[in-house]
Design a protein around this motif. Structure first.
Motif, short mmCIF file in Angstrom:
data_model
loop_
_atom_site.label_atom_id
_atom_site.label_comp_id
_atom_site.label_asym_id
_atom_site.label_seq_id
_atom_site.Cartn_x
_atom_site.Cartn_y
_atom_site.Cartn_z
N TYR A 315 -4.03 -8.73 -3.37
CA TYR A 315 -5.20 -9.07 -3.48
C TYR A 315 -5.76 -10.10 -2.96
O TYR A 315 -7.03 -9.88 -2.42
CB TYR A 315 -4.49 -10.81 -4.56
N GLU A 316 -4.83 -10.07 -1.26
CA GLU A 316 -5.72 -10.62 -0.36
C GLU A 316 -6.38 -9.45 0.71
O GLU A 316 -7.44 -9.66 1.16
CB GLU A 316 -4.45 -10.73 1.16
N GLN A 317 -5.78 -7.99 0.26
CA GLN A 317 -6.66 -7.10 1.00
C GLN A 317 -8.61 -7.11 -0.35
O GLN A 317 -9.30 -6.78 0.63
CB GLN A 317 -5.51 -5.97 0.43
N ILE A 318 -8.19 -7.27 -1.13
CA ILE A 318 -9.62 -7.37 -2.27
C ILE A 318 -10.25 -8.44 -2.19
O ILE A 318 -11.73 -7.97 -1.00
CB ILE A 318 -9.10 -7.35 -3.40
N LYS A 319 -9.76 -9.61 -1.87
CA LYS A 319 -10.37 -10.76 -0.69
C LYS A 319 -11.06 -10.32 0.27
O LYS A 319 -12.19 -11.39 0.79
CB LYS A 319 -9.61 -12.08 -1.25
N LYS A 320 -9.69 -10.35 0.97
CA LYS A 320 -10.79 -9.48 2.98
C LYS A 320 -11.39 -8.94 2.71
O LYS A 320 -13.21 -9.17 3.53
CB LYS A 320 -9.50 -9.55 3.81
N SER A 321 -12.02 -7.60 2.07
CA SER A 321 -12.82 -7.04 2.17
C SER A 321 -13.89 -6.90 1.65
O SER A 321 -15.38 -7.04 2.28
CB SER A 321 -12.35 -5.46 0.90
N PHE A 322 -14.14 -8.35 0.27
CA PHE A 322 -15.05 -9.08 -0.45
C PHE A 322 -15.80 -10.01 0.98
O PHE A 322 -16.97 -10.59 0.01
CB PHE A 322 -15.24 -9.10 -1.60
N GLY A 323 -15.18 -10.13 1.98
CA GLY A 323 -15.14 -11.67 2.52
C GLY A 323 -15.25 -12.83 1.89
O GLY A 323 -16.03 -13.67 1.63
N VAL A 324 -14.02 -12.71 0.37
CA VAL A 324 -14.41 -14.43 0.40
C VAL A 324 -12.64 -14.79 0.06
O VAL A 324 -11.71 -14.37 0.84
CB VAL A 324 -14.07 -13.63 -1.54
N THR A 325 -12.99 -16.32 0.68
CA THR A 325 -11.95 -17.23 0.92
C THR A 325 -11.09 -18.05 -0.29
O THR A 325 -10.84 -18.15 -0.89
CB THR A 325 -12.48 -17.57 2.29
N ASN A 326 -12.11 -19.09 -0.27
CA ASN A 326 -11.82 -20.71 -0.91
C ASN A 326 -11.96 -19.96 -2.73
O ASN A 326 -12.47 -21.01 -4.08
CB ASN A 326 -12.33 -21.55 -0.83
N GLU A 327 -13.35 -18.63 -3.24
CA GLU A 327 -13.80 -18.91 -3.77
C GLU A 327 -12.41 -18.13 -4.66
O GLU A 327 -11.00 -17.65 -4.19
CB GLU A 327 -15.27 -18.49 -4.52
N THR A 328 -12.88 -17.66 -5.61
CA THR A 328 -12.10 -16.64 -7.23
C THR A 328 -13.15 -15.79 -7.88
O THR A 328 -13.88 -15.67 -7.77
CB THR A 328 -12.19 -17.28 -8.65
N ILE A 329 -12.35 -14.99 -7.06
CA ILE A 329 -12.77 -12.82 -7.32
C ILE A 329 -12.38 -13.20 -9.30
O ILE A 329 -11.48 -12.45 -9.69
CB ILE A 329 -12.54 -12.45 -6.44
N ALA A 330 -13.12 -13.67 -9.70
CA ALA A 330 -13.01 -13.44 -11.28
C ALA A 330 -12.55 -11.84 -12.19
O ALA A 330 -12.50 -11.70 -13.42
CB ALA A 330 -14.14 -13.80 -12.09
N MET A 331 -14.46 -10.90 -11.45
CA MET A 331 -13.72 -9.68 -12.27
C MET A 331 -14.37 -8.61 -10.66
O MET A 331 -14.86 -8.98 -9.98
CB MET A 331 -15.27 -9.31 -13.00
N MET A 332 -13.93 -7.70 -11.10
CA MET A 332 -13.80 -6.48 -10.32
C MET A 332 -14.20 -5.45 -10.80
O MET A 332 -13.58 -4.91 -11.86
CB MET A 332 -12.79 -6.45 -8.74
N PHE A 333 -14.82 -3.88 -9.93
CA PHE A 333 -15.93 -2.91 -10.30
C PHE A 333 -15.70 -1.93 -10.02
O PHE A 333 -16.50 -2.23 -8.99
CB PHE A 333 -16.75 -3.02 -12.42
N ARG A 334 -16.43 -0.75 -10.25
CA ARG A 334 -16.51 -0.01 -9.50
C ARG A 334 -17.89 0.54 -10.16
O ARG A 334 -18.21 1.11 -11.18
CB ARG A 334 -15.57 1.10 -9.07
N ILE A 335 -19.20 1.11 -9.67
CA ILE A 335 -20.39 1.66 -10.49
C ILE A 335 -20.47 3.03 -9.61
O ILE A 335 -20.84 2.87 -8.38
CB ILE A 335 -21.72 1.13 -10.17
N GLY A 336 -21.17 3.92 -9.84
CA GLY A 336 -21.79 5.43 -9.51
C GLY A 336 -22.29 5.66 -10.94
O GLY A 336 -22.40 5.45 -11.42
N ASP A 337 -22.13 7.57 -10.14
CA ASP A 337 -22.97 8.67 -11.68
C ASP A 337 -21.34 8.90 -12.51
O ASP A 337 -21.37 10.12 -10.58
CB ASP A 337 -24.01 9.58 -10.18
N GLY A 338 -21.63 8.72 -12.97
CA GLY A 338 -19.56 9.57 -13.09
C GLY A 338 -20.57 10.22 -14.76
O GLY A 338 -19.06 10.81 -15.75
N GLY A 339 -21.75 10.15 -14.70
CA GLY A 339 -22.08 11.42 -15.98
C GLY A 339 -21.83 11.04 -17.21
O GLY A 339 -21.18 9.83 -17.50
N LYS A 340 -21.54 11.44 -18.21
CA LYS A 340 -21.30 11.02 -19.94
C LYS A 340 -19.91 11.32 -20.13
O LYS A 340 -19.49 12.21 -19.89
CB LYS A 340 -21.77 11.80 -21.04
#
Length: 356
Positions: A315-340
């Motif tokens: 969780y700390e790795q995720i927060k650090k990567s997104f630059g989040v400190t005192n807030e809550t990361i409620a959702m995370m996702f990846r996006i791109g071209d995955g076809g059908k």
């Protein structure tokens, strides 16, 4: 007039229930009183360790409510939303009053039913300037919350590894393992009959991996496999898939309150529908985030001390990567071209009670 209103609300709900939910558990039921809709949570639909304080279900309810906001104007109604209107009834997530208006079609309406999770590897194409600009306007439609994106390749790898850590816990914790496998449908026939849960084909597993995945249903056998590194191998393979694509995204909220998680679900759904409209793919990656909420609340007795430390580190790795400190990361996702995608989850018909 009430008959017309009731039938219209039912039609709106038949569209709205195409919202995403954890394990496709669809944790909602509905009561219609005149022009007012009550949306109630069904806690027993998601009793997993992921849904501390029903936060995972509240995300799903937020997505459902956003679908209603998008669909209702198409039928000539303006929905007025009141979240958690009764402090004495925690099951009542929202009351929505429908006011007549001139029909108006939201540009996301056509994508509510086509939106789906795509777990395939994505092409490593970058987001365009126009796409990023459109993403920047999404949060303006929601009361609060913000979207953050990561396109840096190194940070993507860090977040992918942290997100895949969820699978290590899933295959090493007996309670989570049982809940997960209890919600899988193994054939198309079974999936059509149940209309709820994970259909195996949505995991996008190649044939050898699917066979191994089925073997791992046996908890005693899985414990043996884990001694030779099975769970860690799954993490490694999934991290590689998760790192593919254009970017990671996160829904960041001021707090971890129930209302903030509903609003996060609304923001997330509008984001996902926008992604779908663009012809791109999305996969939610929330396990570590939701497990961390349980640890923060000190209600994680079902998780071993070593697993709790591991989750906190990811969780700390995720927060650090997104630059989040005192807030809550409620959702995370990846996006791109995955076809059908190979398959998609089905939906139950909405459970609607009419009361005058």
């Amino acid at each position: 007039i009430f008959f017309v209103m009731n039938e219209t609300i039912k039609r709106i709900l038949e569209i709205a229930v195409f919202a995403p939910s954890g394990e496709n558990c669809q944790p909602w039921r509905f009561i219609v009183r005149g022009n007012r809709l009550e949306i109630l949570n069904i806690p027993e639909r998601d009793s997993s360790l992921y849904s501390w304080g029903q936060r995972a279900s509240y995300i799903a309810h937020g997505a459902l409510i956003e679908n209603i906001r998008i669909a209702a104007p198409n039928f000539g109604y303006n929905p007025k939303i009141n979240l958690f209107p009764d402090p004495g009834n925690s099951l009542l997530v929202a009351q929505i009053s429908f006011e007549q208006m001139s029909p108006k079609k939201d540009n996301l309406f056509d994508f509510v039913k086509t939106r789906t999770t795509n777990r395939k590897p994505y092409k490593n194409t970058v987001l365009t300037v126009d796409q990023r600009r459109e993403f920047d306007t999404i949060a303006k439609n929601i009361e609060r919350g913000r979207l953050v994106f990561l396109g840096d390749e190194q940070k993507k790898k860090v977040v992918a590894q942290a997100a895949a850590g969820n699978e290590r816990i899933l295959f090493e914790n007996s309670s989570m393992h049982k809940f997960f496998y209890d919600h899988i449908t193994w054939t198309e026939k079974e999936d059509r009959e149940k209309n709820i849960g994970f259909y195996i084909k949505t995991f996008e597993l190649p044939s050898p991996a699917e066979k191994m995945f089925k073997l791992a249903k046996n908890w005693k056998l899985l414990q043996v496999l884990n001694r030779i590194g099975f769970s860690k191998l799954i993490v490694k393979q999934n991290a590689k898939v998760y790192a593919s694509g254009a970017a990671f995204g996160a829904v960041v909220m001021p707090s971890n309150s129930a209302e903030d998680f509903v609003l996060a679900g609304m923001l997330f759904q509008r984001m996902w529908l926008t992604i779908t409209k663009m012809g791109l793919s999305l996969q939610p990656l929330t396990g570590i985030l939701f497990l961390m909420q349980r640890i923060i609340a000190r209600e994680a007795a079902e998780l071993s001390t070593s697993h709790q430390r591991f989750i906190q580190d990811q969780y700390e790795q995720i927060k650090k990567s997104f630059g989040v400190t005192n807030e809550t990361i409620a959702m995370m996702f990846r996006i791109g071209d995955g076809g059908k995608p190979t398959a998609r989850s089905l939906r139950l018909k909405p459970e609607v009670a009419i009361q005058q």
